[in-house]
Design a protein around this motif. Structure first.
Motif, PDB file in Angstrom:
ATOM      1  N   ASN A   1      18.956  -0.974 -16.725  1.00  0.00           N
ATOM      2  CA  ASN A   1      17.576  -0.276 -16.599  1.00  0.00           C
ATOM      3  C   ASN A   1      16.870  -0.605 -16.850  1.00  0.00           C
ATOM      4  O   ASN A   1      16.033   0.008 -15.360  1.00  0.00           O
ATOM      5  CB  ASN A   1      18.118   1.374 -16.836  1.00  0.00           C
ATOM      6  CG  ASN A   1      19.950   2.134 -16.059  1.00  0.00           C
ATOM      7  OD1 ASN A   1      20.025   1.535 -15.553  1.00  0.00           O
ATOM      8  ND2 ASN A   1      19.168   2.967 -17.399  1.00  0.00           N
ATOM      9  N   LYS A   2      16.412  -0.845 -17.064  1.00  0.00           N
ATOM     10  CA  LYS A   2      14.659  -1.121 -17.880  1.00  0.00           C
ATOM     11  C   LYS A   2      14.015  -2.199 -17.259  1.00  0.00           C
ATOM     12  O   LYS A   2      13.355  -2.453 -16.358  1.00  0.00           O
ATOM     13  CB  LYS A   2      14.420  -1.597 -19.433  1.00  0.00           C
ATOM     14  CG  LYS A   2      14.388   0.321 -20.128  1.00  0.00           C
ATOM     15  CD  LYS A   2      14.298  -0.012 -21.676  1.00  0.00           C
ATOM     16  CE  LYS A   2      12.566  -1.628 -21.863  1.00  0.00           C
ATOM     17  NZ  LYS A   2      13.433  -2.587 -23.228  1.00  0.00           N
ATOM     18  N   ASN A   3      15.322  -2.958 -16.860  1.00  0.00           N
ATOM     19  CA  ASN A   3      14.957  -4.638 -16.192  1.00  0.00           C
ATOM     20  C   ASN A   3      14.922  -3.864 -14.393  1.00  0.00           C
ATOM     21  O   ASN A   3      13.858  -3.869 -14.140  1.00  0.00           O
ATOM     22  CB  ASN A   3      16.126  -5.600 -15.822  1.00  0.00           C
ATOM     23  CG  ASN A   3      16.642  -6.108 -17.541  1.00  0.00           C
ATOM     24  OD1 ASN A   3      15.487  -5.744 -18.360  1.00  0.00           O
ATOM     25  ND2 ASN A   3      17.075  -6.766 -17.802  1.00  0.00           N
ATOM     26  N   ALA A   4      15.658  -2.997 -13.864  1.00  0.00           N
ATOM     27  CA  ALA A   4      16.029  -2.481 -12.441  1.00  0.00           C
ATOM     28  C   ALA A   4      13.753  -2.318 -12.493  1.00  0.00           C
ATOM     29  O   ALA A   4      13.594  -1.828 -11.307  1.00  0.00           O
ATOM     30  CB  ALA A   4      16.597  -1.934 -12.141  1.00  0.00           C
ATOM     31  N   ALA A   5      14.209  -1.073 -13.632  1.00  0.00           N
ATOM     32  CA  ALA A   5      12.771   0.078 -13.120  1.00  0.00           C
ATOM     33  C   ALA A   5      11.201  -1.401 -13.232  1.00  0.00           C
ATOM     34  O   ALA A   5      10.067  -1.105 -12.279  1.00  0.00           O
ATOM     35  CB  ALA A   5      12.787   0.544 -14.495  1.00  0.00           C
ATOM     36  N   LEU A   6      11.509  -1.891 -14.328  1.00  0.00           N
ATOM     37  CA  LEU A   6      10.056  -3.346 -14.071  1.00  0.00           C
ATOM     38  C   LEU A   6      10.653  -3.571 -12.837  1.00  0.00           C
ATOM     39  O   LEU A   6       9.081  -4.499 -12.051  1.00  0.00           O
ATOM     40  CB  LEU A   6      10.499  -3.781 -15.470  1.00  0.00           C
ATOM     41  CG  LEU A   6       9.223  -5.246 -15.599  1.00  0.00           C
ATOM     42  CD1 LEU A   6       7.672  -4.282 -15.547  1.00  0.00           C
ATOM     43  CD2 LEU A   6       9.583  -5.465 -16.778  1.00  0.00           C
ATOM     44  N   ALA A   7      11.065  -4.461 -12.535  1.00  0.00           N
ATOM     45  CA  ALA A   7      11.380  -5.612 -11.361  1.00  0.00           C
ATOM     46  C   ALA A   7      10.695  -4.373 -10.327  1.00  0.00           C
ATOM     47  O   ALA A   7      10.064  -5.095  -9.346  1.00  0.00           O
ATOM     48  CB  ALA A   7      12.726  -5.709 -11.294  1.00  0.00           C
ATOM     49  N   ARG A   8      11.261  -3.382 -10.466  1.00  0.00           N
ATOM     50  CA  ARG A   8      10.545  -2.183  -9.184  1.00  0.00           C
ATOM     51  C   ARG A   8       9.399  -2.458  -8.639  1.00  0.00           C
ATOM     52  O   ARG A   8       9.157  -2.285  -7.979  1.00  0.00           O
ATOM     53  CB  ARG A   8      11.648  -1.368  -8.872  1.00  0.00           C
ATOM     54  CG  ARG A   8      12.450  -1.067  -8.477  1.00  0.00           C
ATOM     55  CD  ARG A   8      13.608   0.778  -7.528  1.00  0.00           C
ATOM     56  NE  ARG A   8      13.262   1.332  -9.258  1.00  0.00           N
ATOM     57  CZ  ARG A   8      14.612   1.188  -9.579  1.00  0.00           C
ATOM     58  NH1 ARG A   8      15.052   0.622  -8.662  1.00  0.00           N
ATOM     59  NH2 ARG A   8      15.255   1.999 -10.913  1.00  0.00           N
ATOM     60  N   LYS A   9       8.483  -2.171  -9.816  1.00  0.00           N
ATOM     61  CA  LYS A   9       7.221  -2.070 -10.078  1.00  0.00           C
ATOM     62  C   LYS A   9       6.553  -3.061  -9.830  1.00  0.00           C
ATOM     63  O   LYS A   9       5.825  -3.320  -8.941  1.00  0.00           O
ATOM     64  CB  LYS A   9       7.022  -1.371 -11.826  1.00  0.00           C
ATOM     65  CG  LYS A   9       6.601   0.107 -11.840  1.00  0.00           C
ATOM     66  CD  LYS A   9       5.598   0.444 -13.181  1.00  0.00           C
ATOM     67  CE  LYS A   9       6.987   0.717 -14.108  1.00  0.00           C
ATOM     68  NZ  LYS A   9       7.390   0.920 -15.128  1.00  0.00           N
ATOM     69  N   LEU A  10       7.334  -4.370 -10.050  1.00  0.00           N
ATOM     70  CA  LEU A  10       6.818  -5.928  -9.343  1.00  0.00           C
ATOM     71  C   LEU A  10       6.866  -5.692  -8.358  1.00  0.00           C
ATOM     72  O   LEU A  10       6.001  -6.506  -7.267  1.00  0.00           O
ATOM     73  CB  LEU A  10       7.379  -6.639 -10.378  1.00  0.00           C
ATOM     74  CG  LEU A  10       6.835  -6.933 -12.270  1.00  0.00           C
ATOM     75  CD1 LEU A  10       7.755  -8.060 -12.946  1.00  0.00           C
ATOM     76  CD2 LEU A  10       4.926  -7.230 -11.810  1.00  0.00           C
ATOM     77  N   VAL A  11       7.474  -4.795  -7.535  1.00  0.00           N
ATOM     78  CA  VAL A  11       8.168  -5.575  -6.555  1.00  0.00           C
ATOM     79  C   VAL A  11       6.913  -4.804  -5.038  1.00  0.00           C
ATOM     80  O   VAL A  11       6.619  -5.241  -4.617  1.00  0.00           O
ATOM     81  CB  VAL A  11       9.298  -5.183  -5.179  1.00  0.00           C
ATOM     82  CG1 VAL A  11       9.637  -4.789  -3.903  1.00  0.00           C
ATOM     83  CG2 VAL A  11      10.470  -5.904  -6.231  1.00  0.00           C
ATOM     84  N   LEU A  12       6.757  -4.343  -5.821  1.00  0.00           N
ATOM     85  CA  LEU A  12       5.439  -2.701  -4.721  1.00  0.00           C
ATOM     86  C   LEU A  12       3.989  -3.860  -5.437  1.00  0.00           C
ATOM     87  O   LEU A  12       3.570  -3.857  -4.465  1.00  0.00           O
ATOM     88  CB  LEU A  12       5.295  -2.024  -6.124  1.00  0.00           C
ATOM     89  CG  LEU A  12       6.694  -0.417  -6.045  1.00  0.00           C
ATOM     90  CD1 LEU A  12       5.873   0.818  -6.967  1.00  0.00           C
ATOM     91  CD2 LEU A  12       6.380   0.000  -4.109  1.00  0.00           C
TER      92      LEU A  12
END
Lengths: 206, 535
Positions: free
Chosen positions: A18-29
């Motif tokens: 979950n933590k990885n996905a959350a950070l990856a989403r921010k980076l995609v933003l």
């Protein structure tokens, strides 16, 4: 040495994911934000150049129309004569002929002059062009004001049409004394984008 | 504890057959594929450089059509930057970062697979961009890697393939960067704080962030090019109210940070190699990390020093000049940090260390010519001459490529389980650095004498410099056959390497890669190790 490694009990994998996905989403933003930033540069670039005037050295900001009364203050300086030369470049084999009525003209600062340019369409089709002005030396650009110019708008010529196009300009009194000659050059470009002239092989040109 | 999960799928060895590579989510396999791809591209980009130098051996046009020359020039740059250095650095990141920080794999393994497998498609697309003009009877892509309009808007169909190549490569490296940054931030072993990370991990954290920031801007720029070419927009067309200089700003907003994207991973490698072979902790580790951060930040706001001649006002060029010269402070700091690490260390000169010492020397030289180029009045003279070519090859070959070679020799024992042939490694080092210097040093002189870059033919007065350059370039190219031979020989066999083949490798802020065997098992650190500081 200074560190020792010890095996420990496994971490909680699901929270890790979950933590990885959350950070990856921010980076995609950020990625999308920067992609948009690139496109935002298109209007911002012009705006920043206009507001701050940092593009002064360029020729592109000499293209705008100015009212005569905004330019003439302090009257005509009869003591100075400045030579203005005209230069025409046709971009990418544009099938036009363009000629100023005089190659050079002597002007007093502070006084408006008019020069006619003759354009001829040498083909049997409509051709639309845009003239892009440039001033040499560039330091004279901000003192060279156009009251009326065929370069303010696109110019359309019918097949074989010949047209007179006016240029009215004033050189401001503030032009530094050291500039005796100012060259105004126009590059005419074909603005019909459906038939952008493809470059022929360099080898065959050479 | 771990016996409970002993029957878990992950404890099996690698899958068999081609599926192991096509569907791989294993960071070591993907890292290997990245490195092999980079090696192939090294020879492709090198071959095009050899053809360029063969043409430049004598004045006059002998073997290459001018358009083909320009096309090879463009592709040499694109292949070396996007196809070779970046994938090689990403391959090392894939292989080493999870091992260093004690993570079982990358944070997003399937994304990892995608970011690698986009690369072969991009490579194919680039080759199509070379061939397509001949099929469609069009002009080749002859703009140089900067793709400046209006030439790139007018160019033939090959340009469309080049633009798509840049898009795909961009997506690949953005995805890889997201993955690497997420891995570093979230997957460190318990107890490994940011300031316990090996320098290579720090370097890649900053590289990844840089790529995430600037790569999308390039993607936007080339997308606008595509629109201008096919959809009648006029982003860069003065006749339609656009401005070709805007593309230059967009390109260099990406292009200058890209230099640090290429440089930083190699600085990271040096940050491991120099302490190992000096047997001393890295001098001033924390300030070195801060100076890398400063470099990253400054690198993003100095792009227009590539464009002094396009007609910006004095205030703007002065700003970019001062900003650019300021960059020599963090870069100089890094070099001093490496020199002070060596100072009074018990140094030995294995191949990675030879490269490291040579990099400090040769990269400083690029720094000096860089400051010369940053000065506006001087740059107006040097702009677009061979002086610039010499400068950026001195910056990128020692700064990026040799740093990666140092990494290859440093980690080959870990990757393969075999020691490489030290004698051959040393021969490769001397062969490649001497021929590199003989190739590019004379270009400073021909540049100062006024020889323009990106030109198929040149005045006969530059003949001697070009002759020396070309002959040495052939030797430089040939040295890489030895490099390939050393790598293949090491993979096939050789003296067994221990878990920690370099006795100085645990000094300072080491990674956990030396706690696993050489070569490491297919899966490592399935249980996170704890790093306990004992100081």
């Amino acid at each position: 040495m200074a560190t020792v490694y010890i095996e420990t009990i496994g971490g909680k994998l699901s929270t890790q994911e979950n933590k990885n996905a959350a950070l990856a989403r921010k980076l995609v933003l950020i990625v999308f934000g920067m992609f948009g930033f690139g496109f935002a540069m298109v209007p911002l670039y012009d705006l920043v150049c206009d507001v701050t005037g940092i593009n002064r050295a360029g020729a592109s900001d000499s293209g705008g129309r100015v009212a005569l009364e905004d330019v003439i203050h302090g009257g005509v300086d009869k003591s100075r004569l400045i030579t203005v030369e005209f230069d025409i470049t046709l971009n990418a084999d544009l099938p036009w002929a363009v000629k100023p009525e005089v190659k050079r003209i002597q002007v007093h600062p502070g006084k408006a002059y008019e020069v006619m340019f003759t354009a001829e369409n040498k083909t049997d089709e409509d051709v639309i062009t845009q003239a892009v002005p440039g001033i040499t030396p560039w330091q004279a650009t901000e003192h060279f004001s156009k009251v009326e110019c065929f370069c303010f708008t696109q110019q359309k010529l019918k097949p074989r049409e010949v047209k007179q196009m006016p240029l009215r300009f004033v050189i401001a009194n503030a032009l530094p004394e050291k500039y005796k000659t100012v060259t105004l050059s126009y590059t005419f470009m074909d603005t019909d984008r459906s038939k952008v002239i493809k470059r022929g092989s360099l080898a065959s040109e050479g | 504890m771990s016996t409970e999960v002993a029957h878990d799928d992950h404890h099996h060895g690698p899958p068999k057959g081609i599926g192991r590579w096509l569907f791989s989510t294993n960071h070591k396999d993907i890292g290997t594929m990245y490195l092999i791809f980079a090696l192939v591209m090294l020879f492709l980009g090198g071959a095009s450089a050899m053809m360029l130098r063969a043409e430049l051996l004598y004045p006059g046009v002998q073997i290459l059509d001018p358009d083909l020359y320009n096309n090879l020039l463009t592709n040499h740059a694109l292949i070396m930057v996007f196809g070779m250095v970046m994938p090689a650095a990403a391959g090392m990141a894939n292989w080493m970062i999870p091992l260093m920080i004690g993570a079982p794999d990358m944070a997003l393994p399937r994304l990892n697979n995608l970011s690698f497998w986009l690369l072969p498609f991009a490579g194919t697309m680039l080759i199509i961009s070379m061939i397509a003009p001949y099929i469609f009877g069009d002009t080749p892509v002859n703009t140089g890697w900067t793709l400046y309009p209006p030439l790139s808007v007018q160019a033939g169909i090959g340009m469309d393939f080049t633009i798509f190549t840049v898009h795909i490569l961009g997506i690949s490296s953005i995805l890889a960067s997201i993955n690497i940054v997420t891995t570093i931030v979230n997957m460190r072993a318990p107890g490994m704080g940011y300031f316990n990370m090996p320098l290579f991990v720090w370097a890649w954290l900053l590289t990844g962030l840089l790529l995430i920031m600037v790569m999308p801007v390039l993607a936007g720029g080339v997308t606008m090019l595509l629109f201008d070419r096919h959809f009648g927009t006029a982003f860069f067309d003065a006749a339609g109210g656009g401005d070709p200089v805007l593309f230059q700003h967009l390109f260099w907003f990406f292009g200058h940070p890209e230099v640090y994207v290429l440089l930083l991973p190699s600085i990271g490698v040096l940050g491991l190699v120099v302490p190992t072979f000096s047997r001393k902790p890295l001098f001033a580790y924390k300030p070195l990390v801060y100076s890398m951060m400063l470099l990253t930040a400054l690198g993003m706001v100095v792009w227009a020093h590539h464009q002094y001649t396009v007609g910006m006002s004095e205030a703007v060029t002065t700003y970019f000049m001062i900003g650019t010269i300021l960059i020599s402070i963090p870069v100089g700091y890094m070099l001093f940090s490496f020199i002070f690490t060596m100072w009074r260390g018990s140094m030995t000169f294995e191949t990675p260390m030879l490269f490291a010492v040579a990099i400090v020397l040769m990269f400083s030289f690029a720094g000096v010519t860089g400051v010369m180029l940053a000065v506006v009045p001087a740059d107006l003279q040097y702009h677009d001459t061979y002086f610039v070519v010499a400068h950026f090859h001195y910056a990128l070959i020692p700064g990026a490529v040799f740093g990666l070679y140092a990494g290859v020799f440093y980690w080959l024992p870990k990757w393969t389980g075999h020691m490489y042939d030290e004698k051959l490694g040393k021969i490769f080092f001397w062969w490649t650095t001497i021929s590199f210097n003989l190739t590019f040093f004379p270009q400073h002189f021909s540049g100062l004498a006024g020889m323009p870059r990106r030109i198929v033919d040149y005045s006969a007065i530059f003949m001697e410099f070009n002759f020396i350059s070309s002959i040495s370039a052939f030797a430089f190219g040939a040295s890489h056959l030895l490099f390939l031979y050393i790598i293949i020989k090491t993979i096939k066999g050789g003296e067994k390497a221990g878990d920690m083949p370099w006795d100085g490798a645990q000094i300072g802020t080491p990674g956990l890669e030396w706690t696993v065997s050489s070569p490491p098992p297919f899966h490592t650190f399935e249980q996170p190790p704890a790093v306990i500081k004992q100081s």
